[in-house]
Design a protein around this motif. Sequence first.
Motif, mmCIF file in Angstrom:
data_model
loop_
_atom_site.group_PDB
_atom_site.id
_atom_site.type_symbol
_atom_site.label_atom_id
_atom_site.label_comp_id
_atom_site.label_asym_id
_atom_site.label_seq_id
_atom_site.Cartn_x
_atom_site.Cartn_y
_atom_site.Cartn_z
ATOM 1 N N UNK A 11 22.545 -7.299 14.837
ATOM 2 C CA UNK A 11 21.523 -6.292 15.008
ATOM 3 C C UNK A 11 21.113 -5.684 13.665
ATOM 4 N N UNK A 12 22.074 -5.344 12.833
ATOM 5 C CA UNK A 12 21.770 -4.725 11.546
ATOM 6 C C UNK A 12 21.024 -5.691 10.640
ATOM 7 N N UNK A 13 21.359 -6.976 10.693
ATOM 8 C CA UNK A 13 20.660 -7.964 9.873
ATOM 9 C C UNK A 13 19.175 -8.016 10.262
ATOM 10 N N UNK A 14 18.886 -7.928 11.533
ATOM 11 C CA UNK A 14 17.503 -7.932 12.000
ATOM 12 C C UNK A 14 16.747 -6.692 11.518
ATOM 13 N N UNK A 15 17.408 -5.566 11.516
ATOM 14 C CA UNK A 15 16.793 -4.326 11.035
ATOM 15 C C UNK A 15 16.431 -4.452 9.562
ATOM 16 N N UNK A 16 17.368 -4.965 8.763
ATOM 17 C CA UNK A 16 17.102 -5.143 7.338
ATOM 18 C C UNK A 16 16.017 -6.180 7.091
ATOM 19 N N UNK A 17 15.995 -7.214 7.874
ATOM 20 C CA UNK A 17 14.961 -8.238 7.745
ATOM 21 C C UNK A 17 13.587 -7.637 8.033
ATOM 22 N N UNK A 18 13.492 -6.810 9.045
ATOM 23 C CA UNK A 18 12.223 -6.153 9.362
ATOM 24 C C UNK A 18 11.787 -5.209 8.242
ATOM 25 N N UNK A 19 12.723 -4.474 7.668
ATOM 26 C CA UNK A 19 12.415 -3.590 6.553
ATOM 27 C C UNK A 19 11.931 -4.390 5.345
ATOM 28 N N UNK A 20 12.599 -5.505 5.073
ATOM 29 C CA UNK A 20 12.209 -6.358 3.945
ATOM 30 C C UNK A 20 10.797 -6.882 4.145
ATOM 31 N N UNK A 21 10.492 -7.363 5.327
ATOM 32 C CA UNK A 21 9.151 -7.898 5.613
ATOM 33 C C UNK A 21 8.084 -6.812 5.485
ATOM 34 N N UNK A 22 8.399 -5.633 5.979
ATOM 35 C CA UNK A 22 7.457 -4.517 5.871
ATOM 36 C C UNK A 22 7.122 -4.227 4.408
ATOM 37 N N UNK A 23 8.145 -4.133 3.571
ATOM 38 C CA UNK A 23 7.922 -3.784 2.167
ATOM 39 C C UNK A 23 7.260 -4.922 1.397
ATOM 40 N N UNK A 24 7.555 -6.148 1.751
ATOM 41 C CA UNK A 24 6.854 -7.275 1.128
ATOM 42 C C UNK A 24 5.371 -7.245 1.490
ATOM 43 N N UNK A 25 5.075 -6.989 2.757
ATOM 44 C CA UNK A 25 3.678 -6.924 3.193
ATOM 45 C C UNK A 25 2.960 -5.750 2.528
ATOM 46 N N UNK A 26 3.623 -4.604 2.468
ATOM 47 C CA UNK A 26 3.033 -3.431 1.839
ATOM 48 C C UNK A 26 2.754 -3.692 0.358
ATOM 49 N N UNK A 27 3.690 -4.312 -0.310
ATOM 50 C CA UNK A 27 3.505 -4.647 -1.723
ATOM 51 C C UNK A 27 2.347 -5.609 -1.924
ATOM 52 N N UNK A 28 2.205 -6.568 -1.031
ATOM 53 C CA UNK A 28 1.096 -7.511 -1.113
ATOM 54 C C UNK A 28 -0.245 -6.825 -0.927
ATOM 55 N N UNK A 29 -0.308 -5.900 0.006
ATOM 56 C CA UNK A 29 -1.545 -5.144 0.219
ATOM 57 C C UNK A 29 -1.880 -4.270 -0.992
ATOM 58 N N UNK A 30 -0.874 -3.659 -1.577
ATOM 59 C CA UNK A 30 -1.087 -2.834 -2.767
ATOM 60 C C UNK A 30 -1.567 -3.678 -3.940
ATOM 61 N N UNK A 31 -0.969 -4.855 -4.102
ATOM 62 C CA UNK A 31 -1.400 -5.779 -5.151
ATOM 63 C C UNK A 31 -2.861 -6.159 -4.939
ATOM 64 N N UNK A 32 -3.228 -6.458 -3.701
ATOM 65 C CA UNK A 32 -4.613 -6.810 -3.398
ATOM 66 C C UNK A 32 -5.576 -5.694 -3.761
ATOM 67 N N UNK A 33 -5.184 -4.448 -3.522
ATOM 68 C CA UNK A 33 -6.038 -3.319 -3.867
ATOM 69 C C UNK A 33 -6.195 -3.204 -5.383
ATOM 70 N N UNK A 34 -5.134 -3.438 -6.114
ATOM 71 C CA UNK A 34 -5.200 -3.448 -7.586
ATOM 72 C C UNK A 34 -6.187 -4.503 -8.065
ATOM 73 N N UNK A 35 -6.096 -5.692 -7.492
ATOM 74 C CA UNK A 35 -7.003 -6.775 -7.876
ATOM 75 C C UNK A 35 -8.435 -6.417 -7.489
ATOM 76 N N UNK A 36 -8.611 -5.834 -6.314
ATOM 77 C CA UNK A 36 -9.945 -5.407 -5.897
ATOM 78 C C UNK A 36 -10.505 -4.387 -6.887
ATOM 79 N N UNK A 37 -9.645 -3.557 -7.445
ATOM 80 C CA UNK A 37 -10.076 -2.618 -8.484
ATOM 81 C C UNK A 37 -10.639 -3.334 -9.690
ATOM 82 N N UNK A 38 -10.045 -4.462 -10.061
ATOM 83 C CA UNK A 38 -10.589 -5.264 -11.163
ATOM 84 C C UNK A 38 -11.973 -5.788 -10.808
ATOM 85 N N UNK A 39 -12.155 -6.187 -9.555
ATOM 86 C CA UNK A 39 -13.454 -6.675 -9.088
ATOM 87 C C UNK A 39 -14.483 -5.548 -9.139
ATOM 88 N N UNK A 40 -14.094 -4.369 -8.685
ATOM 89 C CA UNK A 40 -14.985 -3.208 -8.747
ATOM 90 C C UNK A 40 -15.377 -2.930 -10.197
#
Length: 86
Positions: free
Chosen positions: A1-30
């Motif tokens: 159970x705990x491994x699944x919780x950590x896996x979900x947290x890891x995926x959330x933060x990876x996705x969040x980081x990817x979205x933030x990176x995309x916004x940074x790149x979009x700033x370069x486009x702007x």
Amino acid sequence: MQKEIYENKRRYHEASGGLNYGLEVFGDVIAEREGYRSVKGIDAVHFYLIHKFSWLPRDVIGMSFEHLRFVLSEELEGWTLPPAAR
């Protein structure tokens, strides 16, 4: 159970980081689109929103990446990372 919780947290933060990176790149486009010479990335996003909506810098700079993406959601619709940023 705990491994699944950590896996979900890891995926959330990876996705969040990817979205933030995309916004940074979009700033370069702007920055390129608007002809900014001295700001790139997230600073270009802030600069753009300050000028587009006449918002105060303190308010824009205080916004989370999530809120910045929300405000730019129409402009981000259909946009994808350029090949060099993938």
